[in-house]
Design a protein around this motif. Structure first.
Motif, PDB file in Angstrom:
ATOM      1  N   UNK A 147      49.068  37.219 -16.863  1.00  0.00           N
ATOM      2  CA  UNK A 147      49.769  36.563 -17.632  1.00  0.00           C
ATOM      3  C   UNK A 147      49.926  35.113 -16.992  1.00  0.00           C
ATOM      4  N   UNK A 148      50.110  34.804 -15.711  1.00  0.00           N
ATOM      5  CA  UNK A 148      50.318  33.607 -15.092  1.00  0.00           C
ATOM      6  C   UNK A 148      48.711  33.285 -14.880  1.00  0.00           C
ATOM      7  N   UNK A 149      47.921  33.845 -14.679  1.00  0.00           N
ATOM      8  CA  UNK A 149      46.375  33.364 -14.816  1.00  0.00           C
ATOM      9  C   UNK A 149      46.125  32.846 -16.103  1.00  0.00           C
ATOM     10  N   UNK A 150      46.392  33.464 -17.004  1.00  0.00           N
ATOM     11  CA  UNK A 150      46.223  32.794 -18.469  1.00  0.00           C
ATOM     12  C   UNK A 150      46.740  31.423 -18.574  1.00  0.00           C
ATOM     13  N   UNK A 151      48.041  31.442 -18.144  1.00  0.00           N
ATOM     14  CA  UNK A 151      49.038  30.399 -18.506  1.00  0.00           C
ATOM     15  C   UNK A 151      48.522  29.084 -17.447  1.00  0.00           C
ATOM     16  N   UNK A 152      47.983  29.217 -16.231  1.00  0.00           N
ATOM     17  CA  UNK A 152      47.647  28.101 -15.542  1.00  0.00           C
ATOM     18  C   UNK A 152      46.128  27.705 -15.892  1.00  0.00           C
ATOM     19  N   UNK A 153      45.291  28.662 -16.364  1.00  0.00           N
ATOM     20  CA  UNK A 153      44.056  28.254 -17.030  1.00  0.00           C
ATOM     21  C   UNK A 153      44.192  27.282 -18.286  1.00  0.00           C
ATOM     22  N   UNK A 154      45.466  27.547 -18.733  1.00  0.00           N
ATOM     23  CA  UNK A 154      45.894  26.818 -20.187  1.00  0.00           C
ATOM     24  C   UNK A 154      46.350  25.293 -19.714  1.00  0.00           C
ATOM     25  N   UNK A 155      47.038  25.318 -18.493  1.00  0.00           N
ATOM     26  CA  UNK A 155      47.577  23.894 -17.862  1.00  0.00           C
ATOM     27  C   UNK A 155      46.624  23.240 -17.661  1.00  0.00           C
ATOM     28  N   UNK A 156      45.194  23.582 -16.800  1.00  0.00           N
ATOM     29  CA  UNK A 156      44.131  22.909 -16.792  1.00  0.00           C
ATOM     30  C   UNK A 156      43.620  22.196 -17.847  1.00  0.00           C
ATOM     31  N   UNK A 157      43.369  23.100 -18.991  1.00  0.00           N
ATOM     32  CA  UNK A 157      42.979  22.325 -20.273  1.00  0.00           C
ATOM     33  C   UNK A 157      43.778  21.408 -21.153  1.00  0.00           C
ATOM     34  N   UNK A 158      45.055  21.765 -21.000  1.00  0.00           N
ATOM     35  CA  UNK A 158      46.137  21.017 -21.857  1.00  0.00           C
ATOM     36  C   UNK A 158      47.263  20.540 -20.933  1.00  0.00           C
ATOM     37  N   UNK A 159      47.299  19.897 -19.986  1.00  0.00           N
ATOM     38  CA  UNK A 159      48.522  19.680 -18.936  1.00  0.00           C
ATOM     39  C   UNK A 159      49.632  19.319 -19.880  1.00  0.00           C
ATOM     40  N   UNK A 160      49.667  18.452 -20.888  1.00  0.00           N
ATOM     41  CA  UNK A 160      50.698  17.593 -21.235  1.00  0.00           C
ATOM     42  C   UNK A 160      51.317  18.319 -22.616  1.00  0.00           C
ATOM     43  N   UNK A 161      50.658  19.580 -22.947  1.00  0.00           N
ATOM     44  CA  UNK A 161      51.114  20.344 -24.231  1.00  0.00           C
ATOM     45  C   UNK A 161      52.385  20.803 -23.936  1.00  0.00           C
ATOM     46  N   UNK A 162      52.990  20.738 -25.081  1.00  0.00           N
ATOM     47  CA  UNK A 162      54.522  21.103 -25.220  1.00  0.00           C
ATOM     48  C   UNK A 162      54.886  22.583 -25.213  1.00  0.00           C
ATOM     49  N   UNK A 163      55.597  23.210 -24.313  1.00  0.00           N
ATOM     50  CA  UNK A 163      55.928  24.584 -24.258  1.00  0.00           C
ATOM     51  C   UNK A 163      57.402  24.768 -24.343  1.00  0.00           C
ATOM     52  N   UNK A 164      58.022  25.796 -24.898  1.00  0.00           N
ATOM     53  CA  UNK A 164      59.272  25.923 -24.969  1.00  0.00           C
ATOM     54  C   UNK A 164      59.818  27.148 -23.867  1.00  0.00           C
ATOM     55  N   UNK A 165      60.657  26.668 -22.946  1.00  0.00           N
ATOM     56  CA  UNK A 165      60.995  27.749 -21.810  1.00  0.00           C
ATOM     57  C   UNK A 165      62.474  27.834 -22.253  1.00  0.00           C
ATOM     58  N   UNK A 166      63.049  29.126 -22.556  1.00  0.00           N
ATOM     59  CA  UNK A 166      64.214  29.445 -22.729  1.00  0.00           C
ATOM     60  C   UNK A 166      64.955  28.296 -23.610  1.00  0.00           C
ATOM     61  N   UNK A 167      64.177  27.981 -24.771  1.00  0.00           N
ATOM     62  CA  UNK A 167      64.508  26.839 -25.767  1.00  0.00           C
ATOM     63  C   UNK A 167      64.649  25.587 -25.098  1.00  0.00           C
ATOM     64  N   UNK A 168      63.961  25.184 -23.943  1.00  0.00           N
ATOM     65  CA  UNK A 168      64.001  23.842 -23.438  1.00  0.00           C
ATOM     66  C   UNK A 168      62.379  23.477 -23.426  1.00  0.00           C
ATOM     67  N   UNK A 169      62.341  22.641 -24.290  1.00  0.00           N
ATOM     68  CA  UNK A 169      60.894  21.928 -24.213  1.00  0.00           C
ATOM     69  C   UNK A 169      60.470  21.142 -23.221  1.00  0.00           C
ATOM     70  N   UNK A 170      59.235  21.485 -22.687  1.00  0.00           N
ATOM     71  CA  UNK A 170      58.704  20.753 -21.357  1.00  0.00           C
ATOM     72  C   UNK A 170      57.229  20.507 -21.475  1.00  0.00           C
ATOM     73  N   UNK A 171      56.608  19.678 -20.712  1.00  0.00           N
ATOM     74  CA  UNK A 171      55.103  19.846 -20.714  1.00  0.00           C
ATOM     75  C   UNK A 171      54.553  21.088 -19.843  1.00  0.00           C
TER      76      UNK A 171
END
Length: 201
Positions: A118-142
């Motif tokens: 799952x980490x591999x999937x997430x970090x692959x995504x970061x390369x494609x869209x580094x500024x996309x907003x994700x929500x971590x424990x209800x906190x939004x961040x790039x």
């Protein structure tokens, strides 16, 4: 049916069965002696199908659901229909290999969960869209900010070594996700660097 949903469904089904079936759990987890002595190499993949508890499973599968779909489209375009399955299985193996080699002679060590992949999937995504907003424990961040925080936390906890979480697998999975994605399409790197210069949240 999308490969991501197939992986998610199989993982959930196997994990739920294993919650109440200790024999199945023991047959699938990464247990180094079973690989080095009995050549049960399937454990380098099947450990990712079982989880410690419902919370562990939920966190991994929710992350896979949201980011896997985007990455599946990318890998399908580069490697064909089963490109994402190839990437995911490779992530399971590569993320756990250092742990296996380190504990090859330790009969008391066990590891389970899809976190490395799952980490591999997430970090692959970061390369494609580094500024996309994700929500971590209800906190939004790039996504790029989360990736940096996640890496720093995993390094710290891996060195500290006082919990039962395989932080090493998280780090190796993340590294695999980055390297594999760049090898699949060299255009991702200039795209990533250009995106970093154009922050948007």
């Amino acid at each position: 049916m999308p490969i991501t949903l197939i992986i998610l469904a199989v993982t959930c089904i196997v994990s739920f069965i294993a919650f109440g079936n200790s024999r199945l759990m023991n047959d699938l987890v990464l247990w180094p002696p079973a690989i080095s002595r009995q050549r049960e190499y399937h454990r380098l993949v099947t450990y990712g199908l079982v989880h410690a508890d419902f919370g562990h499973l939920l966190f991994n599968m929710v992350t896979l659901f949201f980011f896997g779909r985007a990455m599946e489209g990318f890998y399908a375009g580069q490697l064909g229909t089963f490109g994402f399955a190839l990437f995911y299985i490779g992530a399971l193996v590569v993320s756990i290999l250092p742990t296996y080699l380190k504990n090859r002679g330790n009969p008391n060590y066990r590891s389970l969960g899809a976190s490395g992949a799952v980490s591999a999937v997430l970090f692959g995504f970061v390369l494609l869209a580094p500024w996309s907003r994700i929500v971590v424990f209800v906190i939004p961040m790039p996504a790029i900010v989360y990736a940096l925080l996640y890496t720093a936390y995993s390094i710290y906890m891996d060195r500290r070594g006082q919990d039962n979480v395989n932080h090493s697998a998280h780090l190796w999975g993340a590294a695999y996700g980055v390297v594999f994605t760049l090898l699949v399409d060299h255009r991702v790197l200039p795209h990533f660097l250009d995106a970093l210069l154009r922050p948007g949240f």
